[in-house]
Write an enzyme that holds these catalytic residues in place. Sequence first.
Site, PDB file in Angstrom:
ATOM      1  CG  ASN A   1       2.674 -35.831  23.019  1.00  0.00           C
ATOM      2  OD1 ASN A   1       1.952 -36.663  22.468  1.00  0.00           O
ATOM      3  ND2 ASN A   1       2.745 -35.707  24.338  1.00  0.00           N
TER       4      ASN A   1
ATOM      5  CE  LYS B   1       0.114 -33.305  25.231  1.00  0.00           C
ATOM      6  NZ  LYS B   1      -0.039 -32.387  26.350  1.00  0.00           N
TER       7      LYS B   1
ATOM      8  CG  HIS C   1       3.597 -36.869  28.416  1.00  0.00           C
ATOM      9  ND1 HIS C   1       2.495 -36.355  29.048  1.00  0.00           N
ATOM     10  CD2 HIS C   1       4.034 -35.919  27.559  1.00  0.00           C
ATOM     11  CE1 HIS C   1       2.273 -35.132  28.578  1.00  0.00           C
ATOM     12  NE2 HIS C   1       3.189 -34.842  27.668  1.00  0.00           N
TER      13      HIS C   1
ATOM     14  CD  GLU D   1      -1.013 -34.945  28.741  1.00  0.00           C
ATOM     15  OE1 GLU D   1      -1.042 -35.642  27.706  1.00  0.00           O
ATOM     16  OE2 GLU D   1      -0.902 -33.700  28.732  1.00  0.00           O
TER      17      GLU D   1
ATOM     18  CB  SER E   1       2.144 -23.235  26.804  1.00  0.00           C
ATOM     19  OG  SER E   1       1.066 -23.837  27.521  1.00  0.00           O
TER      20      SER E   1
HETATM   21  P1  13P Z   1       1.250 -28.208  25.024  1.00  0.00           P
HETATM   22  O1  13P Z   1       2.308 -27.770  24.042  1.00  0.00           O
HETATM   23  O2  13P Z   1      -0.095 -28.364  24.378  1.00  0.00           O
HETATM   24  O3  13P Z   1       1.254 -27.387  26.270  1.00  0.00           O
HETATM   25  O4  13P Z   1       1.657 -29.716  25.469  1.00  0.00           O
HETATM   26  C1  13P Z   1       2.918 -29.951  25.957  1.00  0.00           C
HETATM   27  C2  13P Z   1       3.127 -31.425  26.084  1.00  0.00           C
HETATM   28  O5  13P Z   1       2.636 -32.047  27.000  1.00  0.00           O
HETATM   29  C3  13P Z   1       3.915 -32.099  25.051  1.00  0.00           C
HETATM   30  O6  13P Z   1       4.237 -33.394  25.442  1.00  0.00           O
END
Ligand code: 13P
Length: 252
Positions: A10, A12, A95, A97, A213
């Site tokens: 992802n 983002k 998600h 976010e 992470s």
């Molecule tokens: P990180 O791997 O940067 O922590 O992000 C996780 C995430 O939200 C994947 O959708």
Amino acid sequence: MTRTKVFGGNWKMNHGLAETEAFLQDFINTKISTDCQVVLFPPFTNLHLMQKYLKASGIAYGAQNFYCEEKGAYTGEVSLAMLKELGCTWVLTGHSERREIFQESDELVAKKTRMALEAGLTPMVCIGESLDEKKAGQTQEKLNRQVRSALEGMSESDVLKLTFAYEPIWAIGTGVNASQEDAQEGCKLVRTTLANLYGKSIADQISICYGGSVKPGNIEGYMSQGDIDGGLVGGASLKADDFSTLVNNGVK
Ligand code: 13P
């Protein structure tokens, strides 16, 4: 029970055209295990490059979001039909976010998940608790609610098309990854809810990823847990060599 191992990247709101093209040129030339499904979720503006480079590669791609109407006066939005034209076969729904920053409700996540299935796309349904909820001992209740509401009224055959991603919000982008035990417990909670709703044999067929992470160095530990079938990866999916190493380590 052998379930498909799934590794999602992802991105983002990261990577413009030049970075995407550089990533893809590297990525398609790295040896990536075929014993899993790899899916990239870039920003909308890069999907045409996915189509150009990943056609017939076995690597899937999809969108991080879409709007829940077919077409019309929805300034700034993108429909499922538009994504299908670009060759997308997956989408993310729920998600954290999108839930937190864009106020997507459980009901909207359920609607979008159903619409994606109707359009023939594979939804990766994301759920997860915040740090406050974890501290208050509300993880089980939150995951149960999110899973149940995403599945409201869904048939067995549709449920089998889903992949889930358990992403504890406190572990996303913080570098504070969940312990293997915490990640396993979250994924197991999802599977137990699925089993309560649809029976164990259905629940045992559904892939559940851990996200938060995830790195090339910790994926193997997560994959050793009984209910973790893959990873949904943010930061560590942005560089081709990191992500291919992560996938290969995860499949080992
Ligand atoms: P990180 O791997 O940067 O922590 O992000 C996780 C995430 O939200 C994947 O959708």
